[in-house]
Scaffold this motif. Structure first.
Motif, PDB file in Angstrom:
ATOM      1  N   ALA A  18      20.437  19.017  43.259  1.00  0.00           N
ATOM      2  CA  ALA A  18      21.729  18.652  42.927  1.00  0.00           C
ATOM      3  C   ALA A  18      22.378  17.874  43.959  1.00  0.00           C
ATOM      4  O   ALA A  18      23.047  16.886  43.456  1.00  0.00           O
ATOM      5  CB  ALA A  18      22.477  19.979  42.369  1.00  0.00           C
ATOM      6  N   TYR A  19      22.023  18.154  45.333  1.00  0.00           N
ATOM      7  CA  TYR A  19      22.553  17.470  46.307  1.00  0.00           C
ATOM      8  C   TYR A  19      22.134  16.089  46.179  1.00  0.00           C
ATOM      9  O   TYR A  19      22.836  15.261  46.628  1.00  0.00           O
ATOM     10  CB  TYR A  19      22.234  18.386  47.611  1.00  0.00           C
ATOM     11  CG  TYR A  19      22.684  17.976  49.016  1.00  0.00           C
ATOM     12  CD1 TYR A  19      24.077  17.758  49.061  1.00  0.00           C
ATOM     13  CD2 TYR A  19      21.856  17.505  49.715  1.00  0.00           C
ATOM     14  CE1 TYR A  19      24.746  17.246  50.243  1.00  0.00           C
ATOM     15  CE2 TYR A  19      22.360  17.104  51.212  1.00  0.00           C
ATOM     16  CZ  TYR A  19      23.626  16.864  51.442  1.00  0.00           C
ATOM     17  OH  TYR A  19      24.045  16.753  52.505  1.00  0.00           O
ATOM     18  N   LYS A  20      20.827  16.020  46.282  1.00  0.00           N
ATOM     19  CA  LYS A  20      20.085  14.539  46.221  1.00  0.00           C
ATOM     20  C   LYS A  20      20.325  13.642  45.016  1.00  0.00           C
ATOM     21  O   LYS A  20      20.458  12.507  44.953  1.00  0.00           O
ATOM     22  CB  LYS A  20      18.818  14.582  46.637  1.00  0.00           C
ATOM     23  CG  LYS A  20      18.442  14.896  48.066  1.00  0.00           C
ATOM     24  CD  LYS A  20      19.126  13.871  49.130  1.00  0.00           C
ATOM     25  CE  LYS A  20      19.047  14.163  50.450  1.00  0.00           C
ATOM     26  NZ  LYS A  20      19.908  13.270  51.277  1.00  0.00           N
ATOM     27  N   ALA A  21      20.547  14.491  43.896  1.00  0.00           N
ATOM     28  CA  ALA A  21      20.956  13.594  42.658  1.00  0.00           C
ATOM     29  C   ALA A  21      22.153  12.971  42.662  1.00  0.00           C
ATOM     30  O   ALA A  21      22.399  12.006  42.259  1.00  0.00           O
ATOM     31  CB  ALA A  21      20.613  14.442  41.552  1.00  0.00           C
ATOM     32  N   ASN A  22      23.261  13.696  43.458  1.00  0.00           N
ATOM     33  CA  ASN A  22      24.559  13.003  43.577  1.00  0.00           C
ATOM     34  C   ASN A  22      24.448  11.848  44.545  1.00  0.00           C
ATOM     35  O   ASN A  22      25.136  10.755  44.116  1.00  0.00           O
ATOM     36  CB  ASN A  22      25.335  14.165  44.220  1.00  0.00           C
ATOM     37  CG  ASN A  22      26.930  13.645  44.387  1.00  0.00           C
ATOM     38  OD1 ASN A  22      27.523  13.384  43.316  1.00  0.00           O
ATOM     39  ND2 ASN A  22      27.274  13.602  45.737  1.00  0.00           N
ATOM     40  N   HIS A  23      23.420  11.982  45.475  1.00  0.00           N
ATOM     41  CA  HIS A  23      23.461  10.605  46.379  1.00  0.00           C
ATOM     42  C   HIS A  23      22.810   9.788  45.425  1.00  0.00           C
ATOM     43  O   HIS A  23      23.068   8.532  45.527  1.00  0.00           O
ATOM     44  CB  HIS A  23      22.489  10.947  47.579  1.00  0.00           C
ATOM     45  CG  HIS A  23      23.192  11.833  48.341  1.00  0.00           C
ATOM     46  ND1 HIS A  23      22.303  12.764  49.685  1.00  0.00           N
ATOM     47  CD2 HIS A  23      24.448  12.439  48.604  1.00  0.00           C
ATOM     48  CE1 HIS A  23      23.211  13.528  50.273  1.00  0.00           C
ATOM     49  NE2 HIS A  23      24.444  13.020  49.700  1.00  0.00           N
ATOM     50  N   LEU A  24      21.704  10.054  44.663  1.00  0.00           N
ATOM     51  CA  LEU A  24      21.049   8.913  43.831  1.00  0.00           C
ATOM     52  C   LEU A  24      22.045   8.228  42.978  1.00  0.00           C
ATOM     53  O   LEU A  24      21.689   7.034  42.484  1.00  0.00           O
ATOM     54  CB  LEU A  24      19.885   9.691  43.178  1.00  0.00           C
ATOM     55  CG  LEU A  24      19.023   8.706  42.447  1.00  0.00           C
ATOM     56  CD1 LEU A  24      17.983   7.661  43.364  1.00  0.00           C
ATOM     57  CD2 LEU A  24      17.929   9.723  41.604  1.00  0.00           C
ATOM     58  N   ARG A  25      22.853   9.066  42.381  1.00  0.00           N
ATOM     59  CA  ARG A  25      23.882   8.620  41.278  1.00  0.00           C
ATOM     60  C   ARG A  25      24.646   7.303  42.111  1.00  0.00           C
ATOM     61  O   ARG A  25      24.781   6.367  41.479  1.00  0.00           O
ATOM     62  CB  ARG A  25      24.933   9.385  41.199  1.00  0.00           C
ATOM     63  CG  ARG A  25      25.700   9.222  40.065  1.00  0.00           C
ATOM     64  CD  ARG A  25      26.709  10.404  39.541  1.00  0.00           C
ATOM     65  NE  ARG A  25      27.292  11.135  40.412  1.00  0.00           N
ATOM     66  CZ  ARG A  25      28.372  11.191  40.755  1.00  0.00           C
ATOM     67  NH1 ARG A  25      29.043  10.131  40.156  1.00  0.00           N
ATOM     68  NH2 ARG A  25      28.833  11.770  41.802  1.00  0.00           N
ATOM     69  N   HIS A  26      24.764   7.054  43.330  1.00  0.00           N
ATOM     70  CA  HIS A  26      25.433   6.027  44.235  1.00  0.00           C
ATOM     71  C   HIS A  26      24.494   5.032  44.751  1.00  0.00           C
ATOM     72  O   HIS A  26      24.901   4.107  45.086  1.00  0.00           O
ATOM     73  CB  HIS A  26      26.233   6.811  45.152  1.00  0.00           C
ATOM     74  CG  HIS A  26      27.416   7.496  44.915  1.00  0.00           C
ATOM     75  ND1 HIS A  26      28.400   7.164  44.018  1.00  0.00           N
ATOM     76  CD2 HIS A  26      27.338   9.140  44.773  1.00  0.00           C
ATOM     77  CE1 HIS A  26      29.234   8.333  43.965  1.00  0.00           C
ATOM     78  NE2 HIS A  26      28.816   9.278  44.305  1.00  0.00           N
TER      79      HIS A  26
END
Length: 378
Positions: A18-26
């Motif tokens: 979830a932590y990296k998916a949030n970064h990937l979203r941007h």
């Protein structure tokens, strides 16, 4: 205890995902970040499926007893594949990294296809069992299946540990990245302990010795290794080291990086300088990658520089100015197609531990000289 151990690993995997998916979203165009997120996701799925209350209903829904084990082991193999892809994107220019990533994925899919064939042909689907290794490892096809699985996983973990250790030695100017990579290497080695225990069990079983405790001992290695591994790869995102200084250095490298990228697009992770904006939480990785790409560009420029090794200056500013002039002249020669004989020997550069300060000084000298020339021609 089995469900508790793997449940903790599953929770850690989903938090990291979830932590990296949030970064990937941007930053969806970043292949390294995509590979990292995918690796975390497959690890989370593998550990989740191993928990009994999740495993049993899925196994029943598939209608083939023990087939869920194939899903678990496949996710673990894919975890190592995408972790290796991440390291490839960090180490190599974009084109070469993509080629290696494709090769790694193809190799992983071949392993998974072979594993699927072996487990589907094996006579183990008559009844469900939670003690999969202890019940079926002695069966001939399953011995081959489990051996292939452990070889694929362990080879990936060992390469990850080795590469992460190598990168840590090169990241002297980025302490949180260096610490994170070292911890990543430790996590991969801890996870390898799982392979050692399960592999030892298979070897002893083939010799007629039932060492069932080795199967159980492997479980804490798997969970502890995953948690340490995830902590290592996410650590640069939560390091408190002055982010303003990091961002300032990152921006200071932009003129030199952009000029080398325009001349040699293959050195860059992204297809455009505008696609390389630092994402929140990944600044250490981006700064490290920009430094590597500048060195790659400088190496590619060597045939176009008349004197690639000017006499060393005792003053950092003068050395940086001399290097900036050499790069500027080399870029002009490159655009005009003028080449020079490349001298024998390796490229010289600043002593390890000072790369960032050196590259920032060169980039600023390069930008200043470029601005001055533009004013002179105005």
């Amino acid at each position: 205890m089995h469900d508790l151990i793997y449940g903790v690993g599953a929770l850690a995997g989903w938090i990291a995902f979830a932590y990296k998916a949030n970064h990937l979203r941007h930053d969806r165009s970043n292949p390294a970040l995509r590979a990292m997120t995918a690796a975390f996701g497959f690890a989370a799925v593998a550990f989740t499926l191993t928990v009994g209350p999740v495993y049993q209903p899925i196994d029943a829904a598939l209608g083939v007893p023990n087939l869920t084990k194939l899903l678990i082991h496949s996710c673990m193999v894919l975890f190592s594949v995408f972790a290796l892809q991440l390291l490839a994107y960090w180490r190599y220019p974009a084109r070469r990294a993509r080629r290696r990533a494709r090769m790694q994925l193809v190799a992983g899919l071949i392993v998974l296809a072979t594993m699927a064939t072996l487990i589907l042909l094996a006579p183990i689907h008559d009844r469900y069992t939670i003690h999969f290794w202890k019940t079926h490892a002695g069966q001939t096809l399953m011995l081959g299946y489990l051996t292939l699985f452990l070889l694929a996983l362990s080879s990936g973990l060992l390469v990850i540990a080795w590469r992460a250790g190598q990168f840590a030695a090169l990241a002297q100017d980025l302490p949180w990245l260096r610490r994170g990579l070292r911890i990543t290497s430790v996590g991969a080695l801890l996870s390898f302990g799982y392979c050692v225990c399960r592999g030892g069990y298979l070897v002893l079983l083939a010799a007629g010795v039932h060492a069932d405790p080795l199967v159980d001992i492997a479980e804490p290695f798997a969970t502890a290794g995953l948690i340490v591994f995830l902590a290592g790869l996410t650590m640069p995102s939560w390091g408190p080291r002055t982010r303003l200084e990091q961002r300032g250095a990152y921006r200071a490298l932009e003129p030199l990086w952009s000029a080398l990228h325009r001349a040699f697009p293959e050195i860059a992770l992204h297809g455009s300088p505008h696609g390389d904006v630092a994402a929140v939480g990944d600044l250490d990785y981006r700064l490290y990658r920009r430094m590597v790409e500048i060195w790659d560009g400088r190496l590619a420029l060597r045939p176009y520089v008349a004197d690639p090794y000017p006499e060393p200056e005792p003053d950092l500013r003068r050395r940086a100015e001399a290097e900036a002039r050499a790069i500027r002249d080399g870029l002009r020669n490159h655009s005009e197609g003028r080449t020079f004989a490349v001298p024998a020997g390796e490229e010289r550069h600043e002593a390890r531990g000072h790369e960032l300060a050196w590259l920032v000084a060169v980039s600023r000298s390069f930008a200043h000289a470029t601005d001055t020339r533009e004013l002179d021609h105005a």
